[in-house]
Write an enzyme that holds these catalytic residues in place. Structure first.
Site, PDB file in Angstrom:
ATOM      1  CG  HIS A  72     -22.933 -34.265 -13.511  1.00 35.79           C
ATOM      2  ND1 HIS A  72     -23.696 -34.772 -12.177  1.00 35.79           N
ATOM      3  CD2 HIS A  72     -22.735 -35.237 -14.345  1.00 35.79           C
ATOM      4  CE1 HIS A  72     -24.091 -36.188 -13.396  1.00 35.79           C
ATOM      5  NE2 HIS A  72     -23.753 -36.220 -14.265  1.00 35.79           N
ATOM      6  N   PRO A 295     -23.972 -37.590   3.605  1.00 28.22           N
ATOM      7  CG  PRO A 295     -24.766 -39.613   2.885  1.00 28.22           C
ATOM      8  CD  PRO A 295     -23.906 -39.118   3.831  1.00 28.22           C
TER       9      PRO A 295
END
Length: 393
Positions: A72, A295
């Protein structure tokens, strides 16, 4: 049993440390309390920083990662019905991230350790019971394996056994400081058998709450919704989940969230935690045994990796030179990076989520942060540099 480094915990941190030590010619033994099947199916993080990808390749664990991982080059921020892409390579000198599940890293490292001739011992269903004399020159790990209690004598102990493991609690209470922050919301996580509706992760701030669109593979989507802490996932029908995700990801334009069968749901509380120091005598903590991040910033697994890289370098330096300088500086070196990751994770979490008691002023300030990132190359580069991973000092 006798070894140089006793490693408690067969997750990615403990397994990677064993791999690095083995390649440096340092003996070690890994004790994992669960069986192999359980270790290989634990669902955790899926975003790897550039440095994590690099070290996995360097230690021989990059084959399947390069074949199946999803590179990515950026992320998309969505707010006020608009999307803004943060480009990583242009802001970081070519760095990027990789989507590759932690479960797959564990499988790769276990296979390497068990199949390579002369690899260090990896004991499953070996429950660590106590760490004795960690501040001496000869610490001992007591553990239970195959129905009987045994001991592992070692020169050093690496506690890679997570927040609930015994290593963190083995540090004297009067020498420890703990820093903690609990967030007033959780994530409802969803795994779905449907191709992702995006090529890169989408972080969305919406008046109804935060949403994240991630993925595990070209066929499996991973999605999250901000929900109250007392949420019961069973109260959310699959139709309700998809409807809410669609509302929070909505753009002022043509974009559709693809739907498919939901195979699993889970609830993830959000918290930040740091325990200082990360060393006592010859006991060294790594990963969740010493720190936890929400997260949102994709830092948990990557912090654990940089901890064990730092420890492996220190142990190798000591073996080659006899100097304990890097070992003595382990905690301070790691904590500098830990607190930067805590800062970034807090920023991402606080900016993108809506607090239950949020005032209109606070709402506008958080939106102003996102507007600044969208309009300023400097602010966008700051986010990108932190996301792909700060340099390892």
């Amino acid at each position: 049993m006798r070894t140089t480094v006793g490693i408690i915990g067969g997750g990615p941190a403990g397994l990677l440390l064993a791999r690095l030590l083995h390649r440096a010619g340092i003996d070690c033994v890994v004790l994992e309390s669960r069986d192999r099947a359980y270790a290989e199916r634990r669902q955790r993080a899926g975003i790897l920083e550039q440095g994590t990808v690099d070290v996995l390749r360097e230690c021989g664990a990059g084959g399947r990662l390069d074949r199946e991982g999803l590179p990515h080059q950026g992320i998309e921020l969505r707010f006020e019905g608009r999307g803004h892409r943060v480009d990583f390579p242009s802001a970081t000198g070519g760095k990027s991230v990789m989507v590759y599940a932690q479960t797959e890293i564990v499988k790769d490292l276990i296979a390497l350790q068990l199949e390579e001739p002369g690899g260090p011992p990896l004991l499953f269903e070996a429950e660590a019971l106590a760490i004795e004399k960690p501040d001496s020159a000869a610490p001992v790990i007591r553990f239970r394996h195959q129905g009987r209690e045994q001991t592992l004598s070692c020169d050093y102990v690496a506690g890679c056994d997570g927040f609930h493991g015994i290593a963190r609690r083995a540090l004297p209470a009067d020498r420890v400081r703990a820093f903690e922050h609990t967030y007033p919301y959780s994530w409802l996580g969803v795994l779905a058998d449907v191709a992702p509706s995006c090529e890169e992760l989408i972080y969305a701030r919406h008046q109804r709450g935060f949403a994240l669109h991630s993925m595990r593979s070209p066929q499996v989507s991973r999605l999250y919704l901000q929900v109250p802490n007392d949420t019961d996932p069973g109260d959310w029908s699959h139709e309700r989940i998809w409807d809410e995700l669609s509302a929070r990801f909505a753009l002022d334009g043509d974009w559709t969230l693809e739907r498919g069968p939901i195979t699993a749901t889970s609830l993830t509380p959000m918290r930040s935690f740091v325990q200082e120091p990360m060393r006592h005598g010859r006991l060294f903590l790594a990963g969740d045994a010493a720190h936890i991040v929400p997260p949102t910033g994709a830092k948990g697994l990557n912090l654990a990796v940089t901890d064990v890289i730092t420890l492996a370098r220190a142990l190798t330096h000591h073996q080659e030179t006899g100097s304990a300088e890097l070992l003595d500086g382990y905690s301070q070196t790691c904590l500098r990076r830990v607190w930067q990751a805590e800062r970034f994770s807090y920023f991402m979490t606080d900016t993108l989520h809506r607090r239950p008691d949020e005032s209109p002023f606070e709402d506008r300030v958080r939106l102003a942060r996102l507007e600044r990132i969208a309009s300023s190359p400097t602010a966008s580069a700051e986010l990108a540099e932190n996301y792909v991973g700060l340099p390892l000092s």
